[in-house]
Scaffold this motif. Structure first.
Motif, PDB file in Angstrom:
ATOM      1  N   GLU A 181      -6.128   4.170  -4.596  1.00  0.00           N
ATOM      2  CA  GLU A 181      -6.495   4.661  -3.251  1.00  0.00           C
ATOM      3  C   GLU A 181      -5.682   5.916  -2.933  1.00  0.00           C
ATOM      4  OE1 GLU A 181      -5.895   1.335  -0.663  1.00  0.00           O
ATOM      5  OE2 GLU A 181      -7.748   0.338  -1.292  1.00  0.00           O
ATOM      6  N   TRP A 182      -6.018   6.985  -3.632  1.00  0.00           N
ATOM      7  CA  TRP A 182      -5.252   8.233  -3.529  1.00  0.00           C
ATOM      8  C   TRP A 182      -5.856   9.230  -2.544  1.00  0.00           C
ATOM      9  CZ3 TRP A 182      -7.784  12.752  -4.658  1.00  0.00           C
ATOM     10  CH2 TRP A 182      -9.019  12.616  -5.317  1.00  0.00           C
ATOM     11  N   TRP A 183      -7.075   9.023  -2.116  1.00  0.00           N
ATOM     12  CA  TRP A 183      -7.775  10.022  -1.296  1.00  0.00           C
ATOM     13  C   TRP A 183      -7.012  10.332  -0.003  1.00  0.00           C
ATOM     14  CZ3 TRP A 183     -12.854  11.693  -2.873  1.00  0.00           C
ATOM     15  CH2 TRP A 183     -13.368  11.010  -3.988  1.00  0.00           C
ATOM     16  N   TRP A 184      -6.871   9.303   0.818  1.00  0.00           N
ATOM     17  CA  TRP A 184      -6.185   9.500   2.097  1.00  0.00           C
ATOM     18  C   TRP A 184      -4.705   9.774   1.890  1.00  0.00           C
ATOM     19  CZ3 TRP A 184      -7.713  10.898   6.608  1.00  0.00           C
ATOM     20  CH2 TRP A 184      -8.994  10.595   7.062  1.00  0.00           C
ATOM     21  N   ARG A 185      -4.114   9.146   0.866  1.00  0.00           N
ATOM     22  CA  ARG A 185      -2.681   9.352   0.628  1.00  0.00           C
ATOM     23  C   ARG A 185      -2.381  10.830   0.352  1.00  0.00           C
ATOM     24  NH1 ARG A 185       1.304   6.136  -1.907  1.00  0.00           N
ATOM     25  NH2 ARG A 185       0.291   4.328  -0.950  1.00  0.00           N
ATOM     26  N   SER A 186      -3.217  11.480  -0.459  1.00  0.00           N
ATOM     27  CA  SER A 186      -2.974  12.883  -0.791  1.00  0.00           C
ATOM     28  C   SER A 186      -3.106  13.770   0.449  1.00  0.00           C
ATOM     29  CB  SER A 186      -3.946  13.352  -1.885  1.00  0.00           C
ATOM     30  OG  SER A 186      -5.288  13.285  -1.435  1.00  0.00           O
ATOM     31  N   PHE A 187      -4.061  13.438   1.324  1.00  0.00           N
ATOM     32  CA  PHE A 187      -4.233  14.231   2.548  1.00  0.00           C
ATOM     33  C   PHE A 187      -3.028  14.043   3.467  1.00  0.00           C
ATOM     34  CE2 PHE A 187      -5.652  15.293   6.763  1.00  0.00           C
ATOM     35  CZ  PHE A 187      -6.498  16.375   6.578  1.00  0.00           C
ATOM     36  N   LEU A 188      -2.600  12.789   3.644  1.00  0.00           N
ATOM     37  CA  LEU A 188      -1.477  12.507   4.542  1.00  0.00           C
ATOM     38  C   LEU A 188      -0.179  13.097   4.001  1.00  0.00           C
ATOM     39  CD1 LEU A 188      -2.279   8.783   5.432  1.00  0.00           C
ATOM     40  CD2 LEU A 188      -2.600  10.793   6.888  1.00  0.00           C
ATOM     41  N   THR A 232       2.892   4.353   1.939  1.00  0.00           N
ATOM     42  CA  THR A 232       2.424   5.634   2.479  1.00  0.00           C
ATOM     43  C   THR A 232       3.516   6.395   3.219  1.00  0.00           C
ATOM     44  OG1 THR A 232       0.182   4.753   2.682  1.00  0.00           O
ATOM     45  CG2 THR A 232       0.710   6.740   3.949  1.00  0.00           C
ATOM     46  N   LEU A 233       4.218   5.758   4.151  1.00  0.00           N
ATOM     47  CA  LEU A 233       5.197   6.469   4.977  1.00  0.00           C
ATOM     48  C   LEU A 233       6.358   7.044   4.161  1.00  0.00           C
ATOM     49  CD1 LEU A 233       5.300   4.282   8.224  1.00  0.00           C
ATOM     50  CD2 LEU A 233       4.216   6.515   7.879  1.00  0.00           C
ATOM     51  N   PRO A 234       6.979   6.270   3.252  1.00  0.00           N
ATOM     52  CA  PRO A 234       8.036   6.887   2.421  1.00  0.00           C
ATOM     53  C   PRO A 234       7.523   8.047   1.570  1.00  0.00           C
ATOM     54  CG  PRO A 234       8.177   4.493   2.312  1.00  0.00           C
ATOM     55  CD  PRO A 234       6.910   4.810   3.019  1.00  0.00           C
ATOM     56  N   GLN A 235       6.307   7.911   1.073  1.00  0.00           N
ATOM     57  CA  GLN A 235       5.729   9.003   0.276  1.00  0.00           C
ATOM     58  C   GLN A 235       5.482  10.239   1.134  1.00  0.00           C
ATOM     59  OE1 GLN A 235       4.525   8.663  -3.431  1.00  0.00           O
ATOM     60  NE2 GLN A 235       6.360   7.466  -2.985  1.00  0.00           N
ATOM     61  N   GLN A 290       1.221  -5.292  -6.554  1.00  0.00           N
ATOM     62  CA  GLN A 290       2.254  -5.203  -5.525  1.00  0.00           C
ATOM     63  C   GLN A 290       3.209  -4.056  -5.864  1.00  0.00           C
ATOM     64  OE1 GLN A 290       2.178  -7.198  -2.882  1.00  0.00           O
ATOM     65  NE2 GLN A 290       3.970  -6.240  -1.927  1.00  0.00           N
ATOM     66  N   LEU A 291       3.422  -3.176  -4.880  1.00  0.00           N
ATOM     67  CA  LEU A 291       4.233  -1.984  -5.111  1.00  0.00           C
ATOM     68  C   LEU A 291       5.523  -2.065  -4.304  1.00  0.00           C
ATOM     69  CD1 LEU A 291       1.431   0.722  -4.882  1.00  0.00           C
ATOM     70  CD2 LEU A 291       2.451  -0.212  -6.951  1.00  0.00           C
ATOM     71  N   PRO A 292       6.603  -1.458  -4.802  1.00  0.00           N
ATOM     72  CA  PRO A 292       7.860  -1.436  -4.026  1.00  0.00           C
ATOM     73  C   PRO A 292       7.697  -0.613  -2.747  1.00  0.00           C
ATOM     74  CG  PRO A 292       8.032  -0.055  -5.992  1.00  0.00           C
ATOM     75  CD  PRO A 292       6.747  -0.818  -6.118  1.00  0.00           C
ATOM     76  N   TRP A 293       8.623  -0.782  -1.807  1.00  0.00           N
ATOM     77  CA  TRP A 293       8.488  -0.160  -0.482  1.00  0.00           C
ATOM     78  C   TRP A 293       8.439   1.362  -0.547  1.00  0.00           C
ATOM     79  CZ3 TRP A 293      12.085   3.312   1.197  1.00  0.00           C
ATOM     80  CH2 TRP A 293      13.311   3.337   0.530  1.00  0.00           C
ATOM     81  N   TYR A 294       9.165   1.963  -1.496  1.00  0.00           N
ATOM     82  CA  TYR A 294       9.200   3.427  -1.531  1.00  0.00           C
ATOM     83  C   TYR A 294       7.905   4.039  -2.066  1.00  0.00           C
ATOM     84  CZ  TYR A 294      10.569   2.433  -6.378  1.00  0.00           C
ATOM     85  OH  TYR A 294      10.603   1.969  -7.665  1.00  0.00           O
ATOM     86  N   ARG A 295       6.991   3.197  -2.544  1.00  0.00           N
ATOM     87  CA  ARG A 295       5.681   3.710  -2.963  1.00  0.00           C
ATOM     88  C   ARG A 295       4.629   3.523  -1.881  1.00  0.00           C
ATOM     89  NH1 ARG A 295       4.986   5.369  -8.098  1.00  0.00           N
ATOM     90  NH2 ARG A 295       6.528   4.787  -9.684  1.00  0.00           N
TER      91      ARG A 295
END
Length: 592
Positions: free
Chosen positions: A516-523, A449-452, A442-447
């Motif tokens: 799950e960094w693949w899509w995150r890095s692109f976005l 996708t949208l905040p990143q 479980q990750l905090p909200w700032y981690r």
């Protein structure tokens, strides 16, 4: 495939350069006294709405003879140019004083039509020996009047042409309306109008080769250059701070990680792994929607290649001011010829990810950018047709663009896809992937996708936002932008900042044991495109006077396509940087 494409594209660039310069020299005419020098009227429109332009003779101007349309190139038609012979005759070295061009009796409806366009600050554009001329159609007298119903509306009916020549060539032309020779349009009544003009020829020492320099000098004035250099310094400071921060933090953290992991392997192999090494068996697990990711990376790579070639053409001088339609021609042709890069990149990467239906992936690649662009064009072209504006493309032009897409873009996309499929390249994963994925903590909200994405897009945008104003004022206004070298430097800075910030966020994501960094890095890489679209809202409402449904539709419609293109291009840059980084750090450790 890529080795074959690069020399072909380089050859094409220089061919296009030579063709463009040949076209620019098409007006390199030498004249004798009394020769007819071509003068064309182009378009009219509200000064604050650059996309809303109409044919000159859509307004009830008179013409002394039959009107003849000038044949237009593809780029000129895309630019909304519709040149037709002008009612004025400007023979070489023939002075004229108050010559009558034509006479016309304006009806009440025509007077009302002229009054409306004068109230909206309509301007006209002409071309004389391929030199641009502008002027306003009339003026509104508001002096001492608070009530708009008391305003007086006047139509200019006398144009003064001042033409400069050097021996047997036309160098410069200016047109000025006589403010005292006007027609009163305030009342709805029939009016007789004599459209007149005067011509004065003057000799100049300016050489023919330098006659276009006056149009580019405005963007090279010292106070403008200071702002541009301030923009670059601001961007460079951002890059240095970001690079220094990342180099210091990441290298120190990674060094500690490598020492810790090496120590763990030697002394306490039974201890539980933590951090990014803990997920070594999942970090190279193929992402969901891998066909869409491959298509996005392929399209982004094509758009990146297109941008580089456009910069090459700009820096070598192809896009000099008022080289009508050169940019649009280059965009269409280069995009068509770089389709093979998109096909090769997407199919090759898709096959590396053990994808099977490469044909569907290829179709997705072809439609990923062209699809939204085509739908936007259909809507906006329909709006332009409804307004009878010159932005509405003729049917023949649409057919030509379709044939380019069908006979050039699609075959090259397919050939690139076949070459990518047959490349037999394997995905280079330095560690093995486990059979079952680990659960992400479980990750905090700032981690999330949208905040990143917001964090990732802000820094690259802050590096370019000063330059954005000048680009917008050129594309959606009447400024001239010619400092392409500075713009190229800013573009390189944008790429560097995007790559660095995406790598940093990818590391922090892996350190939090989120594989799950693949899509995150692109976005995250592409999120700058969303910030640019946000700037569009600010520019439209705070920095421009654009108004009306057509202009608003064109501005937000086409800027949505441009920002979407930036999203794909910068997303692919961020993804490739992250992929390189992830491979590097996992190659540097031993994993069981």
């Amino acid at each position: 495939m890529e080795k074959k494409l690069v020399p072909c594209l380089v050859s094409f660039v220089f061919i296009l350069c030579s063709v463009s310069h040949v076209r620019s020299d098409a007006s390199d005419n030498r004249y004798k006294v009394g020769d007819d020098v071509p003068l064309y009227v182009n378009k009219v429109g509200p000064f604050h709405n650059p996309s809303e332009t109409y044919r000159y003779f859509d307004l009830p101007f008179c013409s002394p003879g039959p009107k003849k349309d000038k044949k237009e190139a593809l780029g000129e038609l895309l630019n909304g140019d519709r040149l037709v012979t002008a009612p004025y005759k400007l023979d070489f070295l023939n002075d004229k004083d108050s010559e009558i061009a034509c006479k016309k009796r304006l009806t009440k409806e025509q007077v009302a039509q002229f009054r409306e366009v004068v109230s909206k600050d309509y301007y006209f554009q002409m071309y004389y020996d391929d030199l641009p001329i502008w002027g306003f159609l009339g003026k509104v007298d508001k002096e001492g009047k608070n009530d708009p119903s008391e305003y007086k509306y006047y139509l200019f009916k006398h144009l003064h042409f001042t033409i400069f020549y050097n021996k047997d060539r036309v160098i410069e032309i200016a047109a000025q309306s006589d403010p005292n020779n006007v027609v009163d349009l305030t009342e709805d009544k029939e009016v007789d109008v004599e459209f007149m003009y005067s011509v004065k020829w003057k000799e100049t020492e300016i050489q023919f080769e330098k006659r276009m320099e006056k149009y580019s000098q405005s963007s090279s004035l010292p106070h403008h250059l200071e702002i541009h250099w301030f923009s670059i310094i601001n961007s460079c400071v951002t890059v240095l701070l970001l690079t220094g921060f990342l180099a210091t933090i990441l290298m120190r953290v990674l060094k500690n990680d490598f020492v810790k992991y090496a120590h763990d392997e030697e002394s306490a192999e039974d201890l539980e792994e933590t951090g990014w090494k803990y997920i070594h068996g999942d970090v190279f697990r193929y992402p969901s929607y891998k066909s869409l990711l491959a298509a996005a990376v392929g399209s982004g790579t094509q758009l990146f290649t297109l941008t580089i070639f456009i910069f090459v053409l700009a820096i070598v001088g192809v896009f000099y001011p008022y080289n009508r339609g050169a940019l649009f021609t280059a965009l269409v042709v280069i995009y068509a010829l770089t389709a093979g890069i998109a096909g090769y990149t997407a199919a090759s990467f898709f096959c590396q990810l053990e994808g099977t239906n490469w044909v569907r992936n290829l179709l997705l690649t072809g439609a990923l950018f062209c699809g939204p662009l085509f739908l936007t064009f259909c809507f906006l072209n329909t709006v332009a047709i409804a307004y009878s504006a010159t932005a509405a493309l003729p049917f023949g032009t649409i057919v030509v663009i379709f044939l380019i897409w069908a006979l050039v873009t699609t075959p090259l996309l397919v050939l690139g896809g076949i070459a990518g499929k047959n490349s037999k390249a394997e995905f280079q994963a330095p560690v093995r992937t486990t059979k079952y994925p680990r659960e992400i903590p479980q990750l905090p909200w700032y981690r999330k996708t949208l905040p990143q994405m917001a964090m990732a897009g802000f820094l690259p945008f802050s590096a370019i936002y000063i330059e954005l104003y000048y680009i917008f004022a050129s594309v959606w206004g009447h400024r001239i932008y010619t400092i392409y070298s500075i713009l190229f430097i800013v573009f390189i800075i944008l790429l560097i900042v995007t790559a660095f910030i995406t790598v940093a966020l990818t590391y922090f994501q892996l350190a939090a044991e989120d594989h799950e960094w693949w899509w995150r890095s692109f976005l995250c890489g592409g999120s700058t495109g969303l910030f640019i679209y946000g700037y569009c809202l600010y520019y439209y409402y705070a920095r421009s006077d654009m108004s009306g449904f057509m202009q608003t539709s064109f501005f937000f419609g086409y800027m949505a396509c441009v920002c979407y293109g930036f999203f794909l291009m910068l997303g692919s840059i961020g993804f490739r940087a992250s992929l390189f980084f992830v491979r590097h750090i996992y190659r540097s450790i031993k994993c069981e």
